[in-house]
Enzyme design. Structure first.
Site, PDB file in Angstrom:
ATOM      1  N   GLN B 126      -2.216   6.013 -12.478  1.00 32.02           N
ATOM      2  CA  GLN B 126      -1.754   6.216 -11.140  1.00 32.02           C
ATOM      3  C   GLN B 126      -0.625   7.285 -10.933  1.00 32.02           C
ATOM      4  OE1 GLN B 126       0.856   3.316  -9.674  1.00 32.02           O
ATOM      5  NE2 GLN B 126       0.169   3.305  -7.580  1.00 32.02           N
ATOM      6  N   GLU B 245      -1.206  -5.781  -3.368  1.00 27.47           N
ATOM      7  CA  GLU B 245      -0.313  -6.436  -4.629  1.00 27.47           C
ATOM      8  C   GLU B 245      -0.002  -7.719  -4.400  1.00 27.47           C
ATOM      9  OE1 GLU B 245       2.753  -3.829  -5.626  1.00 27.47           O
ATOM     10  OE2 GLU B 245       1.392  -2.747  -7.013  1.00 27.47           O
TER      11      GLU B 245
END
Lengths: 382, 401, 382, 401
Positions: B126, B245
Site C-alpha cells: 500500500q 476495515e
C-alpha cells in the site's frame, strides 16, 4: 531539607554530561551497539579517567568517597545518553557488595582494578525459577575444606559476557526459598567449571547465561557471612534500584524533551502538531509523570542507605513502582505522539523507551513492588 | 432482540472451526500460537488452502469469488480464523485493493488482478503514507505527470508494510497539483514493483523487526491503463478503502487467543512460590481485560448486526472508531500482560528476523517474543488513523462538536 | 443474532418514554422528591394503567408475559427520566421472587395487587455485617409449629418505608455465612414485631431500616424451599442487576447528551467550549464508555435467565463491573466538563451522577464483582 | 542535597504538632477527624486560638503579625495543621485578601483590615467568578462606575464560598469597559456586605450542602477608599493572589490524614468474612494511592525548597500546576477509597446541613459523610483553575507549546 547539589556535585554533573554530550551522540552510540563487545572501551577509559569508576568507594581504597547522590548524578546522565558500558553492574551493583560486605583484603585487591578500568564485574543472581525474588536461590555452595564448591545456573546476568569476575549468590543451607543460608561469592570468570553464553538484551545492552559446574573457590571468595548473606543482597539491590531509578529519570527526561521538540517541528494540517490541545495535554501529563518519578528517585536516593531495613525497602519499592509507572506512561506516550517515526531505530525516542521498559523488568517491575508494598505497613505514617 | 447465535450460525461456526483446525499446517499454527512472526511463505500457503476451499475472499461479490455470506457469517469466519489462530490474509490485496478494483476498476483490471489476489499470485502493498503526510494524508506530494500513454511518478512513500515481498503497489498520487482543495487532484494507480526507478529501503523498527519500508519513485513510468476509476477521484476510492476495515478492526479473536494463552502461561511461571495465575493482582488485571474484551465483542457484534440490517453497503460507520480505539487498547493490554508473565525474561533479545525464541538455558523459551511484541504493537494505536484521529471522528461525526 | 427490538418492544419503549417525557420533567421530579412520600402516586397509577406493573408476570396471573428485554426497556427509560417510584423493588426484585419462587396461591394472591398498583414490596436483605454478600445472613427464622418466627435487623431496604410487604431472607439453619439454610419469607409490613424507620438515599430515592422482632409468619409466607432459598436469591438478584445496568445505561446516556449539549452552548474565551479538542476527546471517551456499558447490559439481559448458574453469574458480574466503571467515568467526566454548574442541584447532570454512583453501590460495586470474576474461570472461553 | 529535615525543623514540627493537639478543642477535632463539616463558629474559635499564640498569619510580614518563618517552616505548619486535623483558616482572609492588602493596599486599609483578618473579626468572601466567566475569568462583566466619591457596582458573582456568613467581599469589577484588552479595565475593590443592594442567594450542591452562593449587586455604592491599589490594575492583583496558593494547593496533609483514617476504618469492616484491609485489591489500591501521595509530597517539598532559595518572593511557579493536578487527583482518590470502605452504607442520606452522621441502626455511623464528600470533592479538580487549565499552563509556560 535541601534539594540542591553542592558545588562538587554540580561539577560532577557537568563533567559527566559534557563527556556524554561530546562523545556519545546518538549516532556514535548506534555504532558502539552494533560492534563487539556492544559497549565502548574508549568511554570506559574516559570514565576511569574522570574517576567515575572509583566514585562510590572509600578513599582508603583509592575511591572518591561518593555517596548515593553522586551515583544518582552519574546514572541520570547515563540515562540521558543511553550509555552502554557496564558501569551499573561493575561499580554500583558489584561495587556495592564490595563496599558493604567485603573484607579489607578483598577491597584492597579489587577496588583499584575497578577504579582503573581493568576489572569488570557482574552480579549472577537470577535463576530460571526465581523471577524477582532475591531469596529464591537454587544454586548451591557446598563446603569443601576451607572453601566451597558452587553449582548452579544463572540467567540474565547483566554484562555477564564481559565480566572478569562474578558476584554469585549460592545456597549454603536451607530450602530453596529460605532467606537464611544464602552466601555471596566472588568467582573468577575463567575459573574451572564456569561457562557462559553472552547475548544482546532488548535495549542494546549485554547479558549472559552463566553456568557454574563444580566450581571450587577458596575461603577468600566469600563476601560477608556465607550463611547469612541475604541482608547484604537486599541492601545492595536497594542501592542498585535507586541507581536504576535515576537512570530511568534521565531517560524519561530525554523522551519528554524529544517529544516536545517533535511537537514543535512536525506539521500536519498546516500547523505544528503541538498546537493541538490534546497533544499539549499529553505532553503536560508526561511532564507531571516525569516530575513525580524524579521526586521519588530523590527519596530513593536518600533512603537507600537508611539503617531501618523495613523503611528502606518500603521506600525503594515505592520508588520502583512510581518510576515503573511513570516510565511506562512517558514511554508509551512519547511513541504515540511521535507516531510511526517513534517506532523506528533511526529515531532516538524508541531506544529510550526500550531502556525504561527493561529497567522496569530489572529487580522487580512495578506490579511486583506494588504487591510488596501492599503487603506491608503504611507508607505515609510519620 | 436475541443475542444468541442462530442454529445456522452455530453450525457455520463449527464448520469453519473444524476446517481451520484440520487444514492449517501444524508448523504455521505453532508459530501463530506462540506469538512469532509468520513469513511470506506461510501466508501464501494458507491463502491458497483457503482459495482451494473457496474461502479466499468471502466478502467479495460472488462473481469474483466471494461466498455471498452476510456480515455475521463473515464476522464469525474472521473471528474463528483469529482464534485458531491462523494467519490473516494479506490485507492489502484481499481487503484493500481487491474491493477497490471490483468496485471502481474496469473489466480488464478485474480480469487481470482479482483472481491473482484471491490466490495471492501477486503480493500487494500500500502506497498511501508519505514522510510529510501521516494523519494529514491528503497533503501527499508524490506526483504523477501524464506523458503520452504513461504517468511519470516521482516521490516517496513510507510505512509500506512488507513491500520487500511486493509484486505490486497501489498508490495515491497527485495528478493535479493545481486543484483547489488538497483532497482533489489525487489519483489511485497500480504500479508494478519491477518497473525501473523504484527503490525499496527497509525501516528497522524498535522491536528489531523489518516489516515496513520506504519506497522511492524516480521517474517511474506507469501505463495509463493502471489508473483505477477516474483521474483525480483517488481520494474517494481511498476513503472507500479505509471505510472497509470495520469488521476486522477490533481483532477480538486475536485478543481472545492471546488472553487464553496468557492464562495458560501464567500457570507455568511462579511468583511467591505459587503459580502467577493465582496471584490476586494478576487475576484482577487479567479479568479486567477480559471484561473489556467481552464488552468490545458485543459492541463489535452490534456494529456487524447493524451492517447486516443495512444490507452490507460498506458505508463507513463512525461507530467503527469505537472498535478501533478499544480494540487497540485491549490488544496493547494483552502485550502488557505478557510482559508481566515473562518478568525478567523479557530482557534477552534474539538476533535474526522472525525468530525471537530463546535458546536454552534462557528460560522460558516462549518468553522471547514478549518484549518485541510489546514494542511492535505500539503501532496499533498509531496506524490506520491514530486513536487521536478516531476521537476526532467521534466528536465531529457522532457528537457534532 | 439480533439486536433489534420487535414491534411490541418498540411500542413499549415509545410509550414509557412518552410518559416520562410528558409527565416527569426535571422540575416535576424535583417537586416529587421534595414532598412525601418521595415518589409520585400519580405516576404509579400511570405505570399500572400502562401495564408496566404487570410487565414481567405470566398472563396466567394477569401479567404481560414480558421478559428481560422488556424489563431492560422500561428500566433504561426510567434511568433517562430518573424516576423515583418503587418499580425496581416491587416489580423487578420482589416480583422476581414471586415469579421464580412463589406458589400458585401466592402468585394468585399478590400479583394482581402489584399489577393494579395497590401493593408495593421491598426486599429486606442487607445486614450490618453482610456488605455485598447475599449469603451472609444473621437474621433467623425459627420453626414454630407450621410457621416461623423471624428475628433480625435489615439495613438499606430500598423503598422499605412504603412497602406493604417485605421479602425477607432469614436463616433456618447453619452458620452466618453458610449458603444453605437460608429461607425467603413474605412478611406483612404491619405484622406484629415489624418496625421501620424510613429515610432518603443520596440519589433522592427512599430506603428504610427494618427491624423484625419475634415476627410470626405462617407456612404460606415461605417462598420456595425454606432450607435452600439461596439459589433463588442469586437468580433474582442477577435479574435485578441486569435491570439496574439498564437503568444506569439510561442515566449515562442522558449525562452524555446533557454534556454534549452543554459543550455546544457554554462559551469561554469567545467560543463554545466544545471547540476545545481536549473536551471533544473527553466527550468521545464518554461515548465509548457508554457504548461498552450498553453492550454489556445487553449481554446481562440475555444471560440473566441462563440456566447455567456459573456462566450466568459470571456474565452478570462482568456487566456490573463494566457498568460501574463506565458509570463512574461518564459521571465524573460529565461533572468535570460542566464545571461548577454540574455540581448544583439546579442542573440535572449531578442527579444522574448520584444515581449511577448509588447503582454501583447496590448489589455489589465494580470492585466487588471484579474480585469475584477474578476468583473464577475465564470469561472469554467459548 | 539532604532530604531529611534539619534538627531545627524537626523540633519545630514537634512543637507545632504538640500545640495543635493540645490547643484544638476536642469537639472540633472529632468533626474534622470524622470527615464532617465544621461550621463558622469552629473556624472562628480555632483562628482565635492561633492568633492568641501568634500563629494566625505566619506567612505575613512580621510587621503585620507574621512569624518570619521561611517557606519550609510554613509548609510544616500547614502540613501539621492538616494532619491533626484542625480546620484550615478561612483562606479568603489570610491567604487571599490579606496579602493583597499588605502588598498593594494603602496604610489606612492595612490598619483597618489586617488585624481583623488575623483575628477573623471580619468574615471575608471572594467575588471573582461570574456565571459567564469561569475559566475565562477576564471576561467578567460586573461593573463599577465612578460617581463622585463612590463606585456604583452592578452585576452578579457566583460560586461565592460561605458568603452567607460574610462581612466583607473582595471583588473584581470592570471600571473601564472601553479598555483594549479584557484584562485591562478591571479593578479590585472591597465591599461591605451590609451595603444596601447586595443580595446573597444560596446554591445547593449535589452533596446536599450549602457552601456556595450567588451574590447580586444592584446599584451598590462603594466608597472609593475601598479601591485597592490603582484603578484598572485589578487583574495584576488577582494574578498575584492566585499565585500565592502554591504552598497549600496540594493538601498533602489532608490526604495523609484521610488515608490513615481509611486504613483504620477498613480494618473495621469485613469483606468475605475478613477485614477489608486484608483484601488484596483494597490493599493495592490503597498502596498505589499512598505512593502517589508520597511522590507528591516530595514534589511539593521541592517547590517549597526552591521557593526558599529564591527568597520566598511569592512568584507564581508554573510547577505549582503539578501540585494542583496531582493534589486534586489524590484527594479525589481518597474519597473513592472511602466509598469502597462504606460499600452499601453509602446510600443513606441524612437531612440537615453539617450533619451527615447516620442515626442507628444504620451502620456504621461513620459511613454518613462518604458519599457527600465523594460528590462534593469533584469540585477540587474544577475550582481554582480547573485541571484542564493547569495543563494548558504547563504546556504553554513550561513546555513552550
Amino acid at each position: 531539607m535541601d534539594f540542591d547539589l553542592n558545588d562538587e556535585q554540580r561539577l560532577l554533573k557537568e563533567s559527566v554530561e559534557r563527556l556524554t554530550t561530546d562523545r556519545y551522540a546518538f549516532e556514535t552510540r548506534g555504532k558502539v551497539m552494533a560492534a563487539e563487545p556492544g559497549w565502548s572501551a574508549q568511554m570506559w577509559g574516559q570514565y576511569a579517567e574522570l574517576g567515575l569508576l572509583a566514585l562510590p568507594f572509600s578513599s582508603d581504597h583509592g575511591g572518591m568517597d561518593g555517596g548515593p547522590v553522586e551515583t544518582m548524578i552519574v546514572m541520570e546522565a547515563f540515562g540521558k545518553a543511553l550509555t552502554l558500558e557496564p558501569f551499573f553492574t561493575t561499580v554500583v551493583l558489584s561495587g556495592g557488595f564490595l563496599r558493604h560486605g567485603a573484607s579489607d583484603d578483598q577491597k584492597a585487591a579489587l577496588i583499584p582494578q575497578i577504579a582503573d578500568g581493568s576489572l569488570k564485574l557482574a552480579f549472577a543472581q537470577t535463576e530460571k525459577q526465581s523471577r524477582y525474588d532475591l531469596f529464591d536461590v537454587a544454586a548451591t555452595a557446598r563446603r569443601d575444606g576451607d572453601g566451597f564448591v558452587i553449582d548452579g545456573a544463572k540467567s540474565v546476568v547483566l554484562h555477564g559476557d564481559s565480566a572478569g569476575k562474578f558476584i554469585v549468590t549460592a545456597r549454603t543451607g536451607g530450602e530453596r526459598r529460605y532467606k537464611g543460608g544464602i552466601g555471596v561469592f566472588i568467582v573468577d570468570a575463567d575459573a574451572s567449571g564456569v561457562s557462559r553464553r553472552g547475548y544482546r538484551t532488548q535495549d542494546g545492552h549485554r547479558a549472559a547465561e552463566v553456568l557454574f559446574e563444580s566450581v571450587r573457590v577458596g575461603a577468600d571468595a566469600v563476601v560477608g557471612d556465607p550463611d547469612d548473606g541475604f541482608p547484604l543482597v537486599e541492601r545492595v539491590v536497594d542501592e542498585a534500584i535507586a541507581a536504576l531509578c535515576a537512570e530511568a529519570v534521565g531517560a524519561m527526561e530525554r523522551m519528554h524533551e524529544l517529544t516536545v521538540d517533535y511537537l514543535k517541528v512536525r506539521k500536519q494540517f498546516g500547523v505544528p502538531i503541538g498546537k493541538f490541545q490534546v497533544l499539549q495535554h499529553a505532553a503536560a501529563d508526561m511532564f507531571v509523570a516525569l516530575e513525580q518519578a524524579r521526586s521519588m528517585t530523590m527519596l530513593a536516593t536518600m533512603m537507600c542507605q537508611d539503617e531501618d531495613a523495613a523503611a528502606r525497602r518500603s521506600a525503594l519499592s515505592a520508588a520502583k513502582v512510581q518510576v515503573g509507572k511513570s516510565g511506562k506512561f512517558v514511554g508509551e506516550t512519547a511513541i504515540q505522539l511521535h507516531g510511526g517515526v517513534g517506532m523506528t531505530m533511526e529515531f532516538p525516542v524508541g531506544h529510550y523507551f526500550k531502556r525504561t521498559t527493561m529497567i522496569d523488568a530489572t529487580f522487580g517491575n512495578a506490579e511486583h513492588h506494588l504487591a510488596r508494598i501492599a503487603g506491608g505497613a503504611s507508607l505515609i505514617a510519620a | 432482540m436475541d443475542l444468541t447465535f442462530t442454529p445456522e450460525e452455530i453450525a457455520f461456526r463449527d464448520e469453519v472451526r473444524t476446517f481451520f483446525r484440520e487444514a492449517l499446517p501444524a508448523d504455521i499454527h505453532k508459530k501463530m500460537a506462540e506469538g512469532h512472526h509468520v513469513g511470506k511463505e506461510d501466508i501464501v500457503t494458507w491463502q491458497r488452502i483457503l482459495n482451494e476451499k473457496g474461502w479466499a475472499v468471502p466478502h467479495w461479490p460472488v462473481e469474483h469469488g466471494g461466498t455471498g455470506w452476510g456480515p455475521m457469517k463473515q464476522y464469525i469466519f474472521q473471528e474463528e480464523m483469529q482464534r485458531t489462530p491462523a494467519p490473516s490474509p494479506l490485507q492489502f490485496g484481499v481487503f484493500m485493493v481487491g474491493p477497490v478494483i471490483y468496485t471502481f476498476g474496469n473489466d480488464a483490471q478485474k480480469a487481470q488482478f482479482l483472481p491473482r489476489i484471491a490466490n495471492i499470485d501477486d503480493w500487494w502493498c500500500q502506497g498511501f503514507s508519505e514522510p510529510g503526510s501521516g494523519s494529514d494524508l491528503a497533503s501527499l506530494r508524490t506526483s504523477a505527470k501524464r506523458n503520452g500513454d504513461h504517468f511519470v511518478v516521482n516521490g516517496q512513500k513510507t510505512w509500506t508494510t512488507l513491500a520487500q515481498y511486493a509484486d505490486w503497489i497501489f498508490c495515491l498520487v497527485r495528478t493535479n497539483p493545481e486543484a483547489e482543495k488538497k483532497q482533489q487532484g489525487i489519483s489511485f494507480v497500480l504500479i508494478d514493483m519491477k518497473t525501473p526507478g523504484i527503490d525499496v529501503r527497509p525501516i528497522q523498527t524498535i522491536d528489531g523487526g523489518h516489516e515496513v519500508n520506504e519506497v522511492f519513485f524516480d521517474d517511474v513510468r506507469v501505463p495509463v491503463e493502471n489508473l483505477v476509476g477516474e483521474e483525480n477521484r483517488g481520494w474517494d476510492y481511498a476513503k472507500f478503502l479505509l471505510g472497509n476495515e470495520r469488521t476486522n478492526i477490533a481483532r477480538v479473536g486475536v485478543s481472545k487467543q492471546r488472553l487464553e494463552r496468557i492464562r495458560a502461561l501464567a500457570a507455568q511461571v511462579s511468583e511467591n512460590d505459587r503459580p502467577l495465575i493465582e496471584a490476586p493482582w494478576f487475576r484482577e488485571k487479567l479479568a479486567a481485560t477480559e471484561i473489556e474484551l467481552k464488552a468490545l465483542e458485543m459492541t463489535q457484534l452490534r456494529v456487524v448486526a447493524a451492517d447486516a440490517k443495512r444490507g452490507n453497503k460498506g458505508q463507513p460507520d463512525p461507530a467503527s472508531s469505537i472498535l478501533k480505539i478499544k480494540g487497540s487498547q485491549i490488544q496493547q493490554a494483552t502485550t502488557d500482560l505478557l510482559m508481566d508473565v515473562v518478568g525478567p525474561f523479557a530482557l534477552p533479545f534474539q538476533e535474526g528476523e522472525d525468530d525471537f525464541s530463546n535458546e536454552m538455558p534462557i528460560a522460558p523459551v516462549w518468553a522471547g517474543p514478549a518484549a518485541p511484541t510489546y514494542f511492535n504493537w505500539r503501532k496499533i494505536s498509531i496506524y490506520g488513523g491514530s486513536n487521536e484521529i478516531q476521537k476526532n471522528i467521534i466528536a465531529k461525526a457522532i457528537l457534532g462538536l
